[in-house]
Design a protein around this motif. Structure first.
Motif, PDB file in Angstrom:
ATOM      1  N   ALA A  23       0.839  -1.206   0.000  1.00 44.28           N
ATOM      2  CA  ALA A  23       0.000   0.000   0.000  1.00 44.28           C
ATOM      3  C   ALA A  23       0.872   1.254   0.000  1.00 44.28           C
ATOM      4  CB  ALA A  23      -0.927  -0.014   1.208  1.00 44.28           C
ATOM      5  N   LEU A  24       1.941   1.210   0.797  1.00 46.79           N
ATOM      6  CA  LEU A  24       2.871   2.335   0.881  1.00 46.79           C
ATOM      7  C   LEU A  24       3.519   2.595  -0.472  1.00 46.79           C
ATOM      8  CD1 LEU A  24       3.506   3.944   3.465  1.00 46.79           C
ATOM      9  CD2 LEU A  24       5.667   2.702   3.605  1.00 46.79           C
ATOM     10  N   GLU A  25       3.929   1.513  -1.113  1.00 48.71           N
ATOM     11  CA  GLU A  25       4.590   1.606  -2.414  1.00 48.71           C
ATOM     12  C   GLU A  25       3.632   2.186  -3.463  1.00 48.71           C
ATOM     13  OE1 GLU A  25       7.084  -1.334  -5.431  1.00 48.71           O
ATOM     14  OE2 GLU A  25       6.209  -2.133  -3.581  1.00 48.71           O
ATOM     15  N   LEU A  26       2.384   1.703  -3.395  1.00 49.73           N
ATOM     16  CA  LEU A  26       1.395   2.159  -4.379  1.00 49.73           C
ATOM     17  C   LEU A  26       1.048   3.631  -4.167  1.00 49.73           C
ATOM     18  CD1 LEU A  26      -0.325   1.391  -6.773  1.00 49.73           C
ATOM     19  CD2 LEU A  26      -2.044   0.471  -5.227  1.00 49.73           C
ATOM     20  N   ARG A  27       0.977   4.040  -2.914  1.00 46.47           N
ATOM     21  CA  ARG A  27       0.685   5.456  -2.633  1.00 46.47           C
ATOM     22  C   ARG A  27       1.807   6.342  -3.161  1.00 46.47           C
ATOM     23  NH1 ARG A  27      -3.805   6.170   0.083  1.00 46.47           N
ATOM     24  NH2 ARG A  27      -4.595   4.513   1.436  1.00 46.47           N
ATOM     25  N   ALA A  28       3.027   5.846  -3.049  1.00 42.13           N
ATOM     26  CA  ALA A  28       4.165   6.609  -3.592  1.00 42.13           C
ATOM     27  C   ALA A  28       4.036   6.711  -5.114  1.00 42.13           C
ATOM     28  CB  ALA A  28       5.468   5.911  -3.211  1.00 42.13           C
ATOM     29  N   HIS A  29       3.585   5.618  -5.719  1.00 42.88           N
ATOM     30  CA  HIS A  29       3.391   5.611  -7.171  1.00 42.88           C
ATOM     31  C   HIS A  29       2.283   6.602  -7.567  1.00 42.88           C
ATOM     32  CE1 HIS A  29       2.888   4.081 -11.246  1.00 42.88           C
ATOM     33  NE2 HIS A  29       1.597   3.913 -10.995  1.00 42.88           N
ATOM     34  N   LEU A  30       1.244   6.670  -6.758  1.00 40.10           N
ATOM     35  CA  LEU A  30       0.132   7.596  -7.042  1.00 40.10           C
ATOM     36  C   LEU A  30       0.611   9.043  -7.112  1.00 40.10           C
ATOM     37  CD1 LEU A  30      -2.847   6.249  -4.855  1.00 40.10           C
ATOM     38  CD2 LEU A  30      -2.639   6.227  -7.342  1.00 40.10           C
ATOM     39  N   GLY A  31       1.617   9.363  -6.287  1.00 35.48           N
ATOM     40  CA  GLY A  31       2.152  10.721  -6.288  1.00 35.48           C
ATOM     41  C   GLY A  31       2.820  11.086  -7.597  1.00 35.48           C
ATOM     42  N   LYS A  32       3.208  10.048  -8.356  1.00 33.30           N
ATOM     43  CA  LYS A  32       3.965  10.330  -9.592  1.00 33.30           C
ATOM     44  C   LYS A  32       3.167  10.038 -10.867  1.00 33.30           C
ATOM     45  CE  LYS A  32       7.184   7.740  -7.681  1.00 33.30           C
ATOM     46  NZ  LYS A  32       8.303   6.819  -7.574  1.00 33.30           N
ATOM     47  N   CYS A  33       2.083   9.270 -10.732  1.00 33.79           N
ATOM     48  CA  CYS A  33       1.371   8.807 -11.938  1.00 33.79           C
ATOM     49  C   CYS A  33      -0.033   9.431 -12.007  1.00 33.79           C
ATOM     50  CB  CYS A  33       1.273   7.284 -11.933  1.00 33.79           C
ATOM     51  SG  CYS A  33       0.374   6.639 -13.352  1.00 33.79           S
ATOM     52  N   GLU A  34      -0.230  10.276 -12.991  1.00 40.63           N
ATOM     53  CA  GLU A  34      -1.511  10.973 -13.140  1.00 40.63           C
ATOM     54  C   GLU A  34      -2.645   9.986 -13.460  1.00 40.63           C
ATOM     55  OE1 GLU A  34      -2.347  14.004 -12.620  1.00 40.63           O
ATOM     56  OE2 GLU A  34      -4.345  14.017 -13.502  1.00 40.63           O
ATOM     57  N   ARG A  35      -2.343   9.041 -14.349  1.00 40.79           N
ATOM     58  CA  ARG A  35      -3.358   8.065 -14.756  1.00 40.79           C
ATOM     59  C   ARG A  35      -3.884   7.275 -13.540  1.00 40.79           C
ATOM     60  NH1 ARG A  35      -4.119   2.949 -14.663  1.00 40.79           N
ATOM     61  NH2 ARG A  35      -5.458   2.009 -16.213  1.00 40.79           N
ATOM     62  N   CYS A  36      -2.968   6.794 -12.711  1.00 44.24           N
ATOM     63  CA  CYS A  36      -3.386   6.005 -11.546  1.00 44.24           C
ATOM     64  C   CYS A  36      -4.112   6.881 -10.518  1.00 44.24           C
ATOM     65  CB  CYS A  36      -2.173   5.321 -10.898  1.00 44.24           C
ATOM     66  SG  CYS A  36      -1.594   3.922 -11.872  1.00 44.24           S
ATOM     67  N   ARG A  37      -3.697   8.153 -10.432  1.00 39.92           N
ATOM     68  CA  ARG A  37      -4.390   9.066  -9.502  1.00 39.92           C
ATOM     69  C   ARG A  37      -5.850   9.226  -9.919  1.00 39.92           C
ATOM     70  NH1 ARG A  37      -0.090  12.463  -8.959  1.00 39.92           N
ATOM     71  NH2 ARG A  37      -0.800  13.850 -10.610  1.00 39.92           N
ATOM     72  N   VAL A  38      -6.077   9.390 -11.211  1.00 40.01           N
ATOM     73  CA  VAL A  38      -7.447   9.548 -11.722  1.00 40.01           C
ATOM     74  C   VAL A  38      -8.247   8.265 -11.481  1.00 40.01           C
ATOM     75  CG1 VAL A  38      -8.826   9.822 -13.836  1.00 40.01           C
ATOM     76  CG2 VAL A  38      -6.810  11.259 -13.448  1.00 40.01           C
ATOM     77  N   GLU A  39      -7.644   7.132 -11.778  1.00 41.19           N
ATOM     78  CA  GLU A  39      -8.332   5.843 -11.581  1.00 41.19           C
ATOM     79  C   GLU A  39      -8.669   5.640 -10.102  1.00 41.19           C
ATOM     80  OE1 GLU A  39      -9.577   3.807 -13.633  1.00 41.19           O
ATOM     81  OE2 GLU A  39     -10.048   2.143 -12.281  1.00 41.19           O
ATOM     82  N   HIS A  40      -7.720   5.977  -9.238  1.00 41.29           N
ATOM     83  CA  HIS A  40      -7.921   5.849  -7.792  1.00 41.29           C
ATOM     84  C   HIS A  40      -9.095   6.710  -7.341  1.00 41.29           C
ATOM     85  CE1 HIS A  40      -6.630   6.618  -3.473  1.00 41.29           C
ATOM     86  NE2 HIS A  40      -6.800   5.314  -3.521  1.00 41.29           N
ATOM     87  N   ALA A  41      -9.141   7.939  -7.847  1.00 41.67           N
ATOM     88  CA  ALA A  41     -10.228   8.859  -7.480  1.00 41.67           C
ATOM     89  C   ALA A  41     -11.580   8.326  -7.965  1.00 41.67           C
ATOM     90  CB  ALA A  41      -9.960  10.243  -8.074  1.00 41.67           C
ATOM     91  N   ARG A  42     -11.589   7.735  -9.153  1.00 43.63           N
ATOM     92  CA  ARG A  42     -12.856   7.189  -9.688  1.00 43.63           C
ATOM     93  C   ARG A  42     -13.325   6.010  -8.832  1.00 43.63           C
ATOM     94  NH1 ARG A  42     -13.181   6.995 -16.206  1.00 43.63           N
ATOM     95  NH2 ARG A  42     -15.377   6.952 -15.689  1.00 43.63           N
ATOM     96  N   LEU A  43     -12.383   5.163  -8.458  1.00 40.04           N
ATOM     97  CA  LEU A  43     -12.755   4.008  -7.623  1.00 40.04           C
ATOM     98  C   LEU A  43     -13.335   4.481  -6.289  1.00 40.04           C
ATOM     99  CD1 LEU A  43      -9.695   1.654  -8.258  1.00 40.04           C
ATOM    100  CD2 LEU A  43     -12.078   1.163  -8.847  1.00 40.04           C
ATOM    101  N   ILE A  44     -12.718   5.514  -5.731  1.00 40.08           N
ATOM    102  CA  ILE A  44     -13.202   6.037  -4.449  1.00 40.08           C
ATOM    103  C   ILE A  44     -14.611   6.613  -4.605  1.00 40.08           C
ATOM    104  CG2 ILE A  44     -12.863   7.886  -2.758  1.00 40.08           C
ATOM    105  CD1 ILE A  44      -9.887   7.357  -2.903  1.00 40.08           C
ATOM    106  N   SER A  45     -14.845   7.366  -5.676  1.00 40.50           N
ATOM    107  CA  SER A  45     -16.174   7.976  -5.841  1.00 40.50           C
ATOM    108  C   SER A  45     -17.224   6.893  -6.111  1.00 40.50           C
ATOM    109  CB  SER A  45     -16.166   9.025  -6.949  1.00 40.50           C
ATOM    110  OG  SER A  45     -15.816   8.432  -8.170  1.00 40.50           O
ATOM    111  N   GLU A  46     -16.841   5.826  -6.827  1.00 40.04           N
ATOM    112  CA  GLU A  46     -17.803   4.727  -7.050  1.00 40.04           C
ATOM    113  C   GLU A  46     -18.138   4.022  -5.740  1.00 40.04           C
ATOM    114  OE1 GLU A  46     -16.125   3.993 -11.518  1.00 40.04           O
ATOM    115  OE2 GLU A  46     -15.819   2.431 -10.013  1.00 40.04           O
TER     116      GLU A  46
END
Lengths: 233, 194
Positions: A23-46
């Protein structure tokens, strides 16, 4: 190590299923990857929508009361007792037989089930064509309907059922067999027509209509706790 | 994002295998615990599938009769939850066929009066109702299997393994189908809010 984008890992993160290090590693990746940030936000809103749906159901009391657990346990116990009695007698009950068939079905791979179904369909078509084409001599060929009626009537007569009774007018109940009912329902081995029977579990009061081939029906009748009586309906 | 009690409930399921083993040896307390833990969410699941409250109650009863009748046949007790959902799904299919035979309309569940106490604020309740209605309409546009998969994953928060047990699918198929279903749901949601 450079982490690659992984939608399943993102979902596991949102669902709290990811191990802490991952989870820690993925959160670090989220800070650098716009695509994954958007996908993460969509999953949260769903998930927020589904959470709202759960709250809405609870708030509006749409579910109603749950069934009584004591009644459920009593019925499950009654069914198990019935099944066990049948098995102890070395006799397959109708319900046990269907259960065994269901288990056998589950064990056969899907492809083979299709092959078996196709083979049975070919046999059924062949039987139907045989009745339709009829014999080659000068005698009039009996239609499939006439053949069914004849078989049904002879069975009904042997079982002591009034003429004109429906083909589903056979009831199997959990009761000791009599010699007369056994012989009455001893069916022709060549009869290819499935027989519609009502299977009644008298211990529970459940009933269901089943279509059996005569061989299976014969085995139940000749071996078991089954009794044939006319359907009062 | 997830309520803490929901996360806790998922972790509690780790001990579910022991509960299943006790229940199948006839331990009434374990059987009741299985019912208490799972009946509410199974009830919600069957209401979602059947859209008929009376049938849903019968389906819950039938599901748990089969659960307690067939516990001895459960090969992997750790899969208890997925197994129960699988039984509930099959029971729902049977009840649905019966409903169709009786030509009853599959009306959406009736909503009772708003609970006046111990609930969220009216504003929150209204927002939830609107969100729920939008999601419901979007879910309705999916096939039964895909709708069921999404409900098992996103509403009941079953793991992929549990869903595979419930649906009788391979793990790979569950992942692919949920991914596709999610894509379709997104498209349907976008159409709803446009």
């Amino acid at each position: 190590m450079m982490m690659t984008c992984d939608d399943f890992a993102l979902e596991e993160l949102v669902f709290g299923e990811l191990a802490p290090e991952a989870a820690l590693e993925l959160r670090a990746h989220l800070g650098k990857c716009e695509r994954c940030r958007v996908e993460h936000a969509r999953l949260i809103s769903e998930q927020a929508l589904f959470a709202a749906r759960r709250r809405d159901s609870a708030t509006h009391g749409a579910m109603g009361p749950l069934p009584d657990i004591d009644q459920i346990l009593a019925r499950a116990e009654a069914r198990n007792t019935f099944t066990k009695k049948s098995e102890d007698g070395g006799v397959p009950s109708a319900r046990g037989l269907f259960g065994a068939l269901a288990t056998a079905r589950a064990r056969v791979p899907r492809v083979e089930r299709f092959a078996i179904a196709a083979a049975l369909a070919v046999i059924a078509v062949g039987v139907a064509l045989r009745y339709r084409s009829g014999p080659t001599d000068s005698a009039p060929a009996p239609s499939a309907t006439a053949a069914i009626a004849h078989t049904s009537e002879s069975r009904a007569a042997r079982a002591g059922i009034a003429p004109g009774a429906r083909r589903s007018d056979f009831v199997f109940a959990a009761a000791p067999p009599t010699r007369s009912t056994q012989s009455a329902l001893s069916l022709e081995a060549t009869d290819p027509l499935p027989v519609s029977v009502m299977v009644v579990d008298t211990h529970i009061g459940d009933a269901c209509e089943q279509s059996l081939n005569p061989g299976t029906l014969d085995r139940i009748v000749s071996s078991s706790s089954a009794m044939c009586v006319p359907d009062p309906i | 994002l997830l309520a803490s009690d929901e996360i806790d409930a998922r972790h509690v399921d780790a001990g579910v295998a022991a509960l299943a083993i006790r229940a199948r040896s006839g331990d009434r307390h374990a059987q009741r615990a299985i019912y208490d833990r799972n009946a509410p969410r199974i009830h919600r699941f069957v209401v979602d599938l059947l859209r008929d409250r009376d049938s849903a109650r019968d389906a819950v009863q039938d599901t748990f009769i089969r659960v307690f009748q067939g516990l001895h046949a459960l090969e992997d007790p750790a899969r208890l939850v997925g197994w129960i959902f699988g039984i509930a799904r099959r029971v729902c299919l049977e009840h649905k066929r019966a409903l169709i035979r009786r030509r009853q309309d599959a009306a959406p569940p009736e909503h009772a009066e708003l609970l006046a106490h111990n609930g969220p604020s009216p504003e929150k309740a209204l927002a939830d109702a609107e969100s729920a209605a939008i999601l419901e309409r979007a879910l309705d546009k999916l096939s039964v299997d895909r709708r069921t998969l999404l409900l098992l994953r996103c509403d009941h928060m079953l793991s992929y393994e549990e869903i595979a047990t419930a649906m009788g699918f391979s793990l790979a198929k569950v992942k692919v189908e949920i991914h596709r279903a999610r894509g379709l749901l997104r498209a349907a949601l976008e159409a709803e809010v446009r």
